[in-house]
Design a protein around this motif. Structure first.
Motif, PDB file in Angstrom:
ATOM      1  N   ALA A   8      45.358  83.137 -48.494  1.00  0.00           N
ATOM      2  CA  ALA A   8      43.952  83.280 -48.865  1.00  0.00           C
ATOM      3  C   ALA A   8      43.576  84.749 -48.958  1.00  0.00           C
ATOM      4  CB  ALA A   8      43.070  82.568 -47.830  1.00  0.00           C
ATOM      5  N   ASP A   9      44.089  85.532 -48.012  1.00  0.00           N
ATOM      6  CA  ASP A   9      43.824  86.959 -48.000  1.00  0.00           C
ATOM      7  C   ASP A   9      44.419  87.623 -49.239  1.00  0.00           C
ATOM      8  OD1 ASP A   9      42.926  89.371 -46.592  1.00  0.00           O
ATOM      9  OD2 ASP A   9      45.074  89.821 -46.562  1.00  0.00           O
ATOM     10  N   LEU A  10      45.639  87.235 -49.575  1.00  0.00           N
ATOM     11  CA  LEU A  10      46.301  87.800 -50.753  1.00  0.00           C
ATOM     12  C   LEU A  10      45.502  87.467 -52.012  1.00  0.00           C
ATOM     13  CD1 LEU A  10      48.700  89.227 -52.090  1.00  0.00           C
ATOM     14  CD2 LEU A  10      49.942  87.064 -52.049  1.00  0.00           C
ATOM     15  N   GLY A  11      45.048  86.204 -52.108  1.00  0.00           N
ATOM     16  CA  GLY A  11      44.253  85.790 -53.263  1.00  0.00           C
ATOM     17  C   GLY A  11      42.992  86.624 -53.406  1.00  0.00           C
ATOM     18  N   ALA A  12      42.310  86.864 -52.297  1.00  0.00           N
ATOM     19  CA  ALA A  12      41.076  87.647 -52.313  1.00  0.00           C
ATOM     20  C   ALA A  12      41.366  89.080 -52.727  1.00  0.00           C
ATOM     21  CB  ALA A  12      40.428  87.615 -50.921  1.00  0.00           C
ATOM     22  N   PHE A  13      42.488  89.621 -52.222  1.00  0.00           N
ATOM     23  CA  PHE A  13      42.849  90.992 -52.586  1.00  0.00           C
ATOM     24  C   PHE A  13      43.121  91.102 -54.085  1.00  0.00           C
ATOM     25  CE2 PHE A  13      46.267  94.070 -53.440  1.00  0.00           C
ATOM     26  CZ  PHE A  13      45.580  95.231 -53.146  1.00  0.00           C
ATOM     27  N   LEU A  14      43.881  90.134 -54.617  1.00  0.00           N
ATOM     28  CA  LEU A  14      44.221  90.177 -56.046  1.00  0.00           C
ATOM     29  C   LEU A  14      42.963  90.071 -56.903  1.00  0.00           C
ATOM     30  CD1 LEU A  14      47.455  87.977 -56.212  1.00  0.00           C
ATOM     31  CD2 LEU A  14      47.256  90.454 -56.016  1.00  0.00           C
ATOM     32  N   GLU A  15      42.043  89.195 -56.480  1.00  0.00           N
ATOM     33  CA  GLU A  15      40.801  89.013 -57.237  1.00  0.00           C
ATOM     34  C   GLU A  15      40.027  90.332 -57.280  1.00  0.00           C
ATOM     35  OE1 GLU A  15      38.639  85.632 -55.885  1.00  0.00           O
ATOM     36  OE2 GLU A  15      36.998  85.918 -57.303  1.00  0.00           O
ATOM     37  N   ALA A  16      39.947  91.000 -56.119  1.00  0.00           N
ATOM     38  CA  ALA A  16      39.226  92.272 -56.038  1.00  0.00           C
ATOM     39  C   ALA A  16      39.941  93.344 -56.856  1.00  0.00           C
ATOM     40  CB  ALA A  16      39.119  92.695 -54.575  1.00  0.00           C
ATOM     41  N   THR A  26      50.321  94.677 -64.740  1.00  0.00           N
ATOM     42  CA  THR A  26      51.518  93.838 -64.825  1.00  0.00           C
ATOM     43  C   THR A  26      51.805  93.227 -63.456  1.00  0.00           C
ATOM     44  OG1 THR A  26      53.025  95.622 -64.261  1.00  0.00           O
ATOM     45  CG2 THR A  26      52.510  95.350 -66.589  1.00  0.00           C
ATOM     46  N   SER A  27      52.592  92.156 -63.462  1.00  0.00           N
ATOM     47  CA  SER A  27      52.972  91.487 -62.205  1.00  0.00           C
ATOM     48  C   SER A  27      53.616  92.488 -61.253  1.00  0.00           C
ATOM     49  CB  SER A  27      53.956  90.359 -62.486  1.00  0.00           C
ATOM     50  OG  SER A  27      53.393  89.438 -63.371  1.00  0.00           O
ATOM     51  N   ALA A  28      54.470  93.384 -61.809  1.00  0.00           N
ATOM     52  CA  ALA A  28      55.174  94.347 -60.960  1.00  0.00           C
ATOM     53  C   ALA A  28      54.193  95.307 -60.290  1.00  0.00           C
ATOM     54  CB  ALA A  28      56.186  95.119 -61.803  1.00  0.00           C
ATOM     55  N   GLU A  29      53.210  95.808 -61.062  1.00  0.00           N
ATOM     56  CA  GLU A  29      52.204  96.720 -60.500  1.00  0.00           C
ATOM     57  C   GLU A  29      51.406  96.031 -59.403  1.00  0.00           C
ATOM     58  OE1 GLU A  29      50.616  99.631 -63.983  1.00  0.00           O
ATOM     59  OE2 GLU A  29      50.299  97.501 -64.313  1.00  0.00           O
ATOM     60  N   ILE A  30      51.011  94.787 -59.686  1.00  0.00           N
ATOM     61  CA  ILE A  30      50.189  94.047 -58.728  1.00  0.00           C
ATOM     62  C   ILE A  30      50.970  93.813 -57.433  1.00  0.00           C
ATOM     63  CG2 ILE A  30      49.078  91.815 -58.307  1.00  0.00           C
ATOM     64  CD1 ILE A  30      48.469  91.807 -61.391  1.00  0.00           C
ATOM     65  N   ALA A  34      49.915  95.141 -53.806  1.00  0.00           N
ATOM     66  CA  ALA A  34      49.644  94.166 -52.748  1.00  0.00           C
ATOM     67  C   ALA A  34      50.714  94.207 -51.661  1.00  0.00           C
ATOM     68  CB  ALA A  34      49.553  92.762 -53.347  1.00  0.00           C
ATOM     69  N   ASP A  35      51.776  94.963 -51.917  1.00  0.00           N
ATOM     70  CA  ASP A  35      52.871  95.091 -50.961  1.00  0.00           C
ATOM     71  C   ASP A  35      53.487  93.730 -50.633  1.00  0.00           C
ATOM     72  OD1 ASP A  35      54.673  96.352 -49.405  1.00  0.00           O
ATOM     73  OD2 ASP A  35      53.351  96.640 -47.681  1.00  0.00           O
ATOM     74  N   VAL A  36      53.731  92.965 -51.683  1.00  0.00           N
ATOM     75  CA  VAL A  36      54.445  91.687 -51.521  1.00  0.00           C
ATOM     76  C   VAL A  36      55.517  91.626 -52.607  1.00  0.00           C
ATOM     77  CG1 VAL A  36      52.482  90.412 -50.556  1.00  0.00           C
ATOM     78  CG2 VAL A  36      52.823  90.451 -53.037  1.00  0.00           C
ATOM     79  N   THR A  37      56.393  90.640 -52.532  1.00  0.00           N
ATOM     80  CA  THR A  37      57.415  90.501 -53.567  1.00  0.00           C
ATOM     81  C   THR A  37      56.753  90.055 -54.865  1.00  0.00           C
ATOM     82  OG1 THR A  37      57.828  88.176 -53.117  1.00  0.00           O
ATOM     83  CG2 THR A  37      59.125  89.770 -51.865  1.00  0.00           C
ATOM     84  N   ARG A  38      57.461  90.299 -55.966  1.00  0.00           N
ATOM     85  CA  ARG A  38      56.899  89.955 -57.262  1.00  0.00           C
ATOM     86  C   ARG A  38      56.732  88.435 -57.397  1.00  0.00           C
ATOM     87  NH1 ARG A  38      58.848  92.158 -63.165  1.00  0.00           N
ATOM     88  NH2 ARG A  38      57.797  90.486 -64.265  1.00  0.00           N
ATOM     89  N   ALA A  43      53.048  83.895 -57.831  1.00  0.00           N
ATOM     90  CA  ALA A  43      52.589  82.593 -57.338  1.00  0.00           C
ATOM     91  C   ALA A  43      51.112  82.672 -56.963  1.00  0.00           C
ATOM     92  CB  ALA A  43      53.428  82.157 -56.144  1.00  0.00           C
ATOM     93  N   ALA A  44      50.730  83.772 -56.305  1.00  0.00           N
ATOM     94  CA  ALA A  44      49.329  83.926 -55.894  1.00  0.00           C
ATOM     95  C   ALA A  44      48.420  84.088 -57.107  1.00  0.00           C
ATOM     96  CB  ALA A  44      49.201  85.130 -54.961  1.00  0.00           C
TER      97      ALA A  44
END
Lengths: 197, 261
Positions: A8-16, A26-30, A34-38, A43-44
């Motif tokens: 949920a936290d990751l989703g909120a971060f991506l939205e922001a 790009t997926s790679a930049e995101i 977000a400091d997670v795997t691509r 998926a998020a």
């Protein structure tokens, strides 16, 4: 790791993140931001896109190739015109035809468009390029190295598509045709394409 | 062409030998302008409610040619229209003489493939329908919006260029010196068989024997190697040397004829 709050936290971060981004990311930049795997980021992002759609929110997540951007929902597009008027001329029949070929056959060359339409399409493709509905995506590795064209985010925005997966499928005859073409010539005799008589 | 011309009923008087299911003589159609031959052909099939998958395309040949005769098309696409017309006429001729095998076509001409033309029509129809679908979604504003970006601005700046820039550019151009002649060492080297004969003779002057590959290895270009090889053949022809090679791609031993004799 900033990743302490779970999905949920990751989703909120991506939205922001996508809210403040001033260009498609790009997926790679995101994933890096977000400091997670691509894989996890993708998926998020897919989950976020689905949630925005299902909850009938005013914004949608749009994907083109491996880049993402937030856009307004197509359902509210007409009402937004009162605030953000951006009048554009409707596309001509010829331009729509050429655009349909590029959209469904991408990446494709000007020659591909002309073969399908049976018409010189230099001018319409240039007009589509000028309107940024299509863009050069590379060159085909055949003699002459012709330029390949594909659709753009502008195309998705204009036609209210969340991604190319939203394009309606081609009519069923075309699917039948693809099956026929895949078969060796004479063996197709008994099928839909009856020969003359 | 005026609007009135286009609205005038166009009689579709078909050849009596060709069955086209249009019985009503008062049937009229206001034909739009056709940009391409597939568009026209598809219109002719659809307006007669024929099944695109099964209709013999020869049946619409007359209507196609007649349309072409009445409505001059854009010169850019004229050849495409004519190619399809020729294919339709050929298909019709085959139907009129079904039992007669046609004389073989000249080598350059390809047999008209009705299936191929039909495939093109079906593919064109699918994408035309998709285009109609896109057109239905197309408004005067984008359906989805986002914040404006700098990259949305027109690509080429429309600011007029000050005339001074042109004058400055001209001055710079005038200041560019004439191109100087290229230095002599990059002039292409010319190698003659005579030169390479001398090279071979010098190599043979030592022991009277030399491995041809050892000379070829010293050649700087493919041309030089080829000329050296020709020089060897020339010396063999003049019987001044002998050349022996035990196996294909093996070493070639060149020997002075004098020393061998």
């Amino acid at each position: 790791m900033t990743d302490h709050g779970g999905a949920a936290d990751l989703g909120a971060f991506l939205e922001a993140l996508l809210f403040i981004a001033e260009r498609p990311l790009t997926s790679a930049e995101i994933a890096e931001l977000a400091d997670v795997t691509r894989v996890r980021a993708e998926a998020a992002l897919a989950a976020l896109a689905e949630r925005l759609q299902e909850e009938e929110r005013g914004i949608r997540l749009q994907r083109h190739e491996d880049a993402w951007q937030l856009v307004t929902a197509p359902e509210v597009g007409a009402r937004l015109a009162a605030y953000a008027a951006r009048e554009e001329a409707r596309l001509s029949t010829a331009a729509l035809e050429a655009l349909a070929v590029v959209a469904y056959r991408q990446p494709c060359t000007r020659g591909d468009v002309e073969r399908v339409r049976g018409v010189d399409s230099d001018y319409v493709i240039r007009s589509l390029l000028h309107r940024r509905l299509v863009a050069e995506t590379g060159r085909r590795d055949t003699p002459g190295r012709p330029v390949l064209f594909g659709t753009t985010f502008t195309f998705l925005e204009r036609f209210g598509l969340t991604s190319l997966d939203d394009l309606p499928p081609l009519s069923s005859d075309a699917a039948q045709l693809t099956a026929l073409t895949a078969m060796p010539g004479p063996a197709a005799g008994g099928a839909g394409l009856a020969d003359g008589e | 062409m005026t609007q009135a011309d286009r609205m005038r009923p166009i009689p579709i008087d078909t050849d009596p030998g060709v069955a086209v299911p249009i019985g009503d003589a008062s049937f009229t159609v206001a034909l739009p302008d056709f940009e391409g031959p597939l568009q026209l052909l598809l219109h002719l099939i659809e307006s007669r409610q024929l099944d695109i998958l099964t209709v013999p395309l020869a049946e619409v040949a007359d209507a196609y040619v007649e349309h072409l005769a009445r409505h001059p098309v854009d010169a850019v696409n004229l050849s495409e229209f004519v190619v399809i017309a020729a294919q339709l006429i050929f298909l019709k001729s085959k139907r009129i003489l079904p039992s007669e095998p046609l004389p073989p076509l000249p080598d350059a001409a390809e047999e008209v493939d009705e299936g191929e033309l039909r495939r093109r029509l079906i593919e064109y129809r699918a994408l035309r329908d998709a285009a109609v679908g896109l057109g239905a979604r197309d408004g005067t504003a984008p359906a989805m919006r986002r914040e404006p970006r700098e990259s949305d601005l027109p690509e080429s700046p429309s600011d007029p260029m000050p005339a001074g820039v042109l004058a400055a550019a001209l001055a710079t151009l005038a200041a560019i010196p004439e191109p100087v002649a290229p230095p002599p060492e990059i002039v292409a080297r010319e190698i003659t068989i005579g030169q390479q004969i001398d090279v071979l003779r010098r190599a043979l002057s030592g022991g009277g024997k030399v491995l041809l590959q050892s000379i070829l290895a010293r050649c700087r270009t493919r041309t030089e190697a080829a000329v050296t090889f020709l020089a060897t053949l020339e010396l063999v022809r003049r019987k001044q040397v002998t050349a022996e090679q035990d196996e294909v791609f093996g070493p070639i031993l060149v020997e002075s004829a004098e020393s061998g004799a």
